[in-house]
Motif scaffolding. Structure first.
Motif, PDB file in Angstrom:
ATOM      1  N   PHE A 238       0.921  -1.211  -0.101  1.00 30.90           N
ATOM      2  CA  PHE A 238      -0.014  -0.068  -0.114  1.00 30.90           C
ATOM      3  C   PHE A 238       0.773   1.304  -0.050  1.00 30.90           C
ATOM      4  N   GLY A 239       2.053   1.097   0.729  1.00 33.32           N
ATOM      5  CA  GLY A 239       2.833   2.425   0.733  1.00 33.32           C
ATOM      6  C   GLY A 239       3.344   2.627  -0.415  1.00 33.32           C
ATOM      7  N   ALA A 240       4.076   1.744  -0.872  1.00 32.89           N
ATOM      8  CA  ALA A 240       4.867   1.830  -2.114  1.00 32.89           C
ATOM      9  C   ALA A 240       4.226   2.092  -3.433  1.00 32.89           C
ATOM     10  N   GLY A 241       3.089   1.061  -3.445  1.00 27.50           N
ATOM     11  CA  GLY A 241       2.255   1.179  -4.587  1.00 27.50           C
ATOM     12  C   GLY A 241       1.343   2.616  -4.759  1.00 27.50           C
ATOM     13  N   THR A 242       0.989   3.093  -3.583  1.00 24.13           N
ATOM     14  CA  THR A 242       0.289   4.560  -3.529  1.00 24.13           C
ATOM     15  C   THR A 242       1.409   5.713  -3.977  1.00 24.13           C
ATOM     16  N   ASP A 243       2.833   5.442  -3.518  1.00 23.35           N
ATOM     17  CA  ASP A 243       3.731   6.484  -4.039  1.00 23.35           C
ATOM     18  C   ASP A 243       3.824   6.287  -5.508  1.00 23.35           C
ATOM     19  N   TYR A 244       3.917   5.128  -6.109  1.00 17.92           N
ATOM     20  CA  TYR A 244       3.956   5.127  -7.687  1.00 17.92           C
ATOM     21  C   TYR A 244       2.631   5.588  -8.253  1.00 17.92           C
ATOM     22  N   ASP A 580      14.045   6.210  -3.286  1.00 16.90           N
ATOM     23  CA  ASP A 580      12.817   6.407  -4.311  1.00 16.90           C
ATOM     24  C   ASP A 580      12.621   7.746  -4.363  1.00 16.90           C
ATOM     25  N   TYR A 581      12.680   8.676  -3.437  1.00 14.86           N
ATOM     26  CA  TYR A 581      12.377  10.096  -3.542  1.00 14.86           C
ATOM     27  C   TYR A 581      13.316  10.650  -4.130  1.00 14.86           C
ATOM     28  N   ASN A 582      14.656  10.267  -4.040  1.00 14.44           N
ATOM     29  CA  ASN A 582      15.843  11.021  -4.675  1.00 14.44           C
ATOM     30  C   ASN A 582      15.680  10.511  -6.329  1.00 14.44           C
ATOM     31  N   ILE A 583      15.255   9.103  -6.342  1.00 10.40           N
ATOM     32  CA  ILE A 583      15.291   8.843  -7.847  1.00 10.40           C
ATOM     33  C   ILE A 583      14.271   9.786  -8.463  1.00 10.40           C
ATOM     34  N   PHE A 584      12.995   9.929  -7.769  1.00  7.97           N
ATOM     35  CA  PHE A 584      11.918  10.787  -8.452  1.00  7.97           C
ATOM     36  C   PHE A 584      12.222  12.085  -8.908  1.00  7.97           C
ATOM     37  N   LEU A 585      13.188  12.739  -7.546  1.00 12.25           N
ATOM     38  CA  LEU A 585      13.557  14.001  -8.075  1.00 12.25           C
ATOM     39  C   LEU A 585      14.857  14.181  -9.054  1.00 12.25           C
ATOM     40  N   MET A 586      15.771  13.293  -8.897  1.00 19.58           N
ATOM     41  CA  MET A 586      16.985  13.475  -9.930  1.00 19.58           C
ATOM     42  C   MET A 586      16.868  13.118 -11.411  1.00 19.58           C
ATOM     43  N   THR A 587      15.697  12.118 -11.331  1.00 20.52           N
ATOM     44  CA  THR A 587      15.460  11.869 -12.841  1.00 20.52           C
ATOM     45  C   THR A 587      14.738  13.010 -13.476  1.00 20.52           C
ATOM     46  N   VAL A 612       4.242  16.299  -5.017  1.00 20.04           N
ATOM     47  CA  VAL A 612       3.851  14.991  -5.128  1.00 20.04           C
ATOM     48  C   VAL A 612       4.908  13.749  -4.382  1.00 20.04           C
ATOM     49  N   ILE A 613       6.088  14.295  -4.360  1.00 18.45           N
ATOM     50  CA  ILE A 613       7.070  13.291  -3.466  1.00 18.45           C
ATOM     51  C   ILE A 613       6.535  13.642  -2.052  1.00 18.45           C
ATOM     52  N   THR A 614       6.448  14.836  -1.542  1.00 22.85           N
ATOM     53  CA  THR A 614       5.821  14.984   0.012  1.00 22.85           C
ATOM     54  C   THR A 614       4.666  14.250   0.074  1.00 22.85           C
ATOM     55  N   SER A 615       3.676  14.292  -0.598  1.00 22.29           N
ATOM     56  CA  SER A 615       2.409  13.380  -0.591  1.00 22.29           C
ATOM     57  C   SER A 615       2.798  12.048  -0.322  1.00 22.29           C
ATOM     58  N   VAL A 646      11.213   8.681   6.942  1.00 17.40           N
ATOM     59  CA  VAL A 646      10.620   8.807   5.598  1.00 17.40           C
ATOM     60  C   VAL A 646      10.100  10.282   5.470  1.00 17.40           C
ATOM     61  N   LEU A 647       9.665  10.934   6.826  1.00 19.55           N
ATOM     62  CA  LEU A 647       9.157  12.298   6.711  1.00 19.55           C
ATOM     63  C   LEU A 647      10.447  13.163   6.734  1.00 19.55           C
ATOM     64  N   LEU A 648      11.566  12.801   7.433  1.00 19.32           N
ATOM     65  CA  LEU A 648      12.848  13.328   7.570  1.00 19.32           C
ATOM     66  C   LEU A 648      13.477  13.397   6.038  1.00 19.32           C
ATOM     67  N   ASP A 649      13.422  12.195   5.493  1.00 22.71           N
ATOM     68  CA  ASP A 649      13.913  12.227   4.036  1.00 22.71           C
ATOM     69  C   ASP A 649      13.291  13.125   2.855  1.00 22.71           C
ATOM     70  N   THR A 650      11.899  13.192   3.224  1.00 25.37           N
ATOM     71  CA  THR A 650      11.070  14.011   2.026  1.00 25.37           C
ATOM     72  C   THR A 650      10.977  15.354   2.266  1.00 25.37           C
ATOM     73  N   LEU A 651      10.900  15.646   3.591  1.00 27.90           N
ATOM     74  CA  LEU A 651      10.832  17.108   4.046  1.00 27.90           C
ATOM     75  C   LEU A 651      12.107  17.995   4.201  1.00 27.90           C
ATOM     76  N   VAL A 652      13.168  17.261   4.585  1.00 28.92           N
ATOM     77  CA  VAL A 652      14.579  17.925   4.691  1.00 28.92           C
ATOM     78  C   VAL A 652      15.715  17.543   3.705  1.00 28.92           C
TER      79      VAL A 652
END
Length: 700
Positions: A238-244, A580-587, A612-615, A646-652
């Motif tokens: 649910f977590g990763a699938g909803t991210d995608y 994941d979030y670094n991949i989303f951003l850096m691609t 979208v990454i924060t969400s 995860v919150l620390l990674d996405t927000l900071v």
């Protein structure tokens, strides 16, 4: 390829195929809990000494016996009536279904204030699930305390019953909690009363399919599945699938603002967001697959369980979800439907403004951020991942813990969980002498002989889950190994072997996952510097999350320590999922760099993906936080640490640290690829993400 899942006719074929898959998978998924193995012996590898002893024990009588210890306690001293009751209970206990062998007792304590009765309970082929019913029947026989006589239940059977009770309904609890969390976040993110349903439906189909596949592997291929890995599967899918889904829907909404035909918009969205989604899923799946190299069966079993969940989730989100989106049409986005020609809101949103602030002094920003994260990492000094005692395993105090405390007040602490020593009968005298002479051993029972083997049971002085008991097991092993290869087992030995296996797995898998993720990032970004920088930020984020978690566990929640598997699980989830979030951003940054250079590309990439990454981070953090709904310390600790990380990674880390590093390094971020030769565009007007007429295909 993208047209195959969202074409005018093929979308219906895709939907039909998933309906068939769901019809087949549904009945199989419901059987998954029936093949779970939740006892300690099933977690250990066959090479562990305690496992070998457990196998040999079957030659001395029925195997899979879990004793329950009944403690009758009266502060002023046991009376004749108390002894009569305990004696009468023995006869009735002998008739309880599930009780096997001879019920022993009642045995008086030396202080005269307690009696104990040992009840051997058979663990049948259905595993530990039915032990709750047997323990309940035992409690019904002994009755409730009265007239100052306290009655407690201790021993492995009581502990197993409490654990089974804690795990009871775990699948439903986690599923409903996760659904509630994801639904709320999607409603806030989309501000649509309908759109949130499609990611939920797609994730539900993915979870059911994954559970069916895992059931078949557990039933026919020997895959070890327990309640922990099954629970993590729910959260992960649910977590990763909803991210995608969030990333795809965000890109689809972008394309709907530029294209009249929704089928064309979805094809372009899949073409442009697909590589990042696939790379992210591949990183997580490969990272999780590294767990298969673990010595501990429960950890090695989690590897394929998690990897399969991620792969199935990916397939659903790049096929079923796109088909559902184009079938339903633009009205799903009501009340704010994206129309061709409307402005792209991310160009002037909060993330665009944050990027503008960072771009003024990027070096100061990343240095200060790194120092703060480093300070948070100092909390690692409080981390005590040496294993949880029985009392610390639960977030509340179950009856078995009170029973163990009562047992320890009046009898040797290890009375209910003896040390088992098996060796050659020819060395029987030497083995007994060695065990009896070992410091920490209270007494040694008479030998039980079967052919050329002899078995001794010894009682520990200290609590069987304590550090002192573990040290005693090590001394006993050193003492008896020279005598015909005698081996030491029992519950305490199993715990010791589990802890040692976890230590081995930490040393092996953590560096391996880092190496695997680094290689994948290098291939994806076609660079050397960027992957090294991203890995460094994720490791710093992991250390900070673990440091803060250790402080919170100790000084806020009052937990007694951490499970030995805690660092490994948190590391794998945070590194594999955090990247994941670094991949989303850096691609996206790489995509924009070819037109505007690295510095402008970093700002546009942050503006386009920030929301979208924060969400996505909120969804993943919320789903892992759902683990805290279970009354088990290990789950609560993993859930909190991963959610916070995860919150620390996405927000900071992703939004501030990585963006500042990219702005500071500039085009050298992409060394040695040809992107290092693209000059930065002048920083004048803001660049709209994905502006019409631009080539957004990734460069080679």
């Amino acid at each position: 390829m993208a047209w195959l899942v969202c074409g005018r006719w093929t979308k219906w074929i895709v939907l039909g195929l998933w309906v068939v898959v769901l019809a087949v998978a549904g009945p199989l998924a419901g059987k998954l809990s029936g093949v779970e193995k939740n006892d300690n012996s099933a977690w250990l590898p066959g090479s562990a000494e305690a496992t070998k002893v457990a196998d040999l024990q079957s030659r001395f009588g029925p195997d899979n016996i879990a004793p329950a210890v009944i403690v009758y306690e009266r502060g002023g001293g046991i009376t004749a009536a108390d002894r009569a009751k305990a004696t009468a209970d023995v006869a009735r206990l002998q008739q309880v279904a599930g009780v096997t062998g001879q019920v022993a007792g009642p045995v008086p304590a030396k202080d005269g204030q307690a009696l104990q009765t040992l009840v051997p309970i058979k663990i049948d082929e259905d595993g530990w699930e039915k032990i709750v019913d047997v323990v309940d029947d035992v409690k019904a026989v002994t009755g409730t305390p009265s007239d100052g006589l306290a009655i407690h239940l201790a021993g492995p059977a009581a502990t197993a019953a409490d654990s089974a009770g804690a795990f009871e309904g775990i699948d439903g609890t986690l599923l409903y909690t996760t659904l509630a969390v994801v639904t709320i976040i999607l409603l806030i993110t989309y501000r649509s009363p309908v759109l949130w349903l499609l990611p939920i439906i797609s994730a539900g189909v993915a979870l059911t399919t994954a559970q069916a596949v895992i059931y078949l592997l557990a039933k026919h291929a020997g895959l070890v599945v327990n309640a922990q890995s099954a629970g993590i599967l729910t959260v992960l899918v649910f977590g990763a699938g909803t991210d995608y889904a969030l990333l795809l829907v965000a890109r689809y909404r972008e394309e709907l603002r530029r294209h009249e035909d929704r089928h064309e918009a979805m094809a372009l969205a899949l073409h442009r967001a697909g590589p990042a989604i696939i790379a992210s899923a591949a990183t997580v799946a490969v990272g999780m697959s590294c767990l298969t190299l673990a010595e501990l069966n429960s950890t090695s079993g989690l590897g394929p369980v998690a990897a399969l969940g991620i792969v199935v989730g990916l397939l659903a989100m790049v096929s079923l979800l796109p088909a559902l989106l184009v079938i339903c049409g633009r009205w799903l986005f009501w009340p704010v439907r994206p129309k061709p020609g409307t402005a792209e809101p991310t160009a002037t949103g909060v993330w665009a403004r944050l990027g503008g602030r960072i771009s003024g002094r990027p070096r100061i920003v990343w240095v200060v951020t790194a120092v703060v994260l480093g300070a948070m990492s100092l909390g690692l000094l409080q981390l005590e991942a040496n294993g949880l005692t029985q009392a610390d395993q639960f977030t509340s105090e179950p009856a078995s813990v009170a029973g163990e405390q009562a047992l320890a007040r009046h009898f040797p602490a290890g009375q209910g969980q003896p040390v088992v020593v098996i060796g050659q009968n020819s060395a029987s005298a030497q083995i007994r002498s060695a065990v009896a002479a070992t410091p920490g051993i209270s007494s040694v029972a008479d030998p039980v002989v079967n052919g050329d083997l002899v078995m001794y049971e010894a009682v520990l002085d200290s609590a069987p889950d304590s550090d002192a008991a573990m040290a005693t097991i090590e001394r006993v092993r050193d003492a008896v190994h020279p005598y015909g290869g005698a081996q030491v087992g029992g519950m305490t030995a199993m715990t010791l072997d589990i802890n040692e296996a976890n230590d081995h797995d930490n040393r092996l898998i953590i560096p391996l996952v880092l190496l695997v993720v680094l290689v994948i990032l290098g291939l994806l970004l076609r660079a050397v510097v960027a992957p090294l920088v991203l890995i460094a930020t994720v490791v710093l984020s992991f250390a900070a999350a673990l440091g803060v978690s250790a402080l919170v566990f100790r000084h806020v929640f009052g937990f007694g320590g951490e499970d030995t598997s805690f660092p490994l699980y948190v590391f794998v989830f945070l590194v594999a999922l955090g990247i994941d979030y670094n991949i989303f951003l850096m691609t996206r940054v790489r995509e924009e760099t070819q037109q505007h250079g690295t510095r402008r590309g970093a700002l546009v990439g942050l503006a386009a993906t920030g929301g979208v990454i924060t969400s996505a981070g909120l969804v993943l953090a919320g789903t892992f936080a759902a683990l805290a709904s279970l009354p088990l310390t290990a789950f609560a600790e993993i859930g909190f640490a991963v959610a916070f990380g995860v919150l620390l990674d996405t927000l900071v880390v992703r939004s501030v640290l990585v963006t500042a590093l990219t702005l500071d390094l500039g085009r050298w971020m992409w060394w040695p690829s040809r992107l290092t030769r693209i000059p930065d565009a002048p920083q004048t007007e803001p660049v709209t993400p994905g502006a019409p007429g631009r080539d957004l295909d990734p460069v080679s």
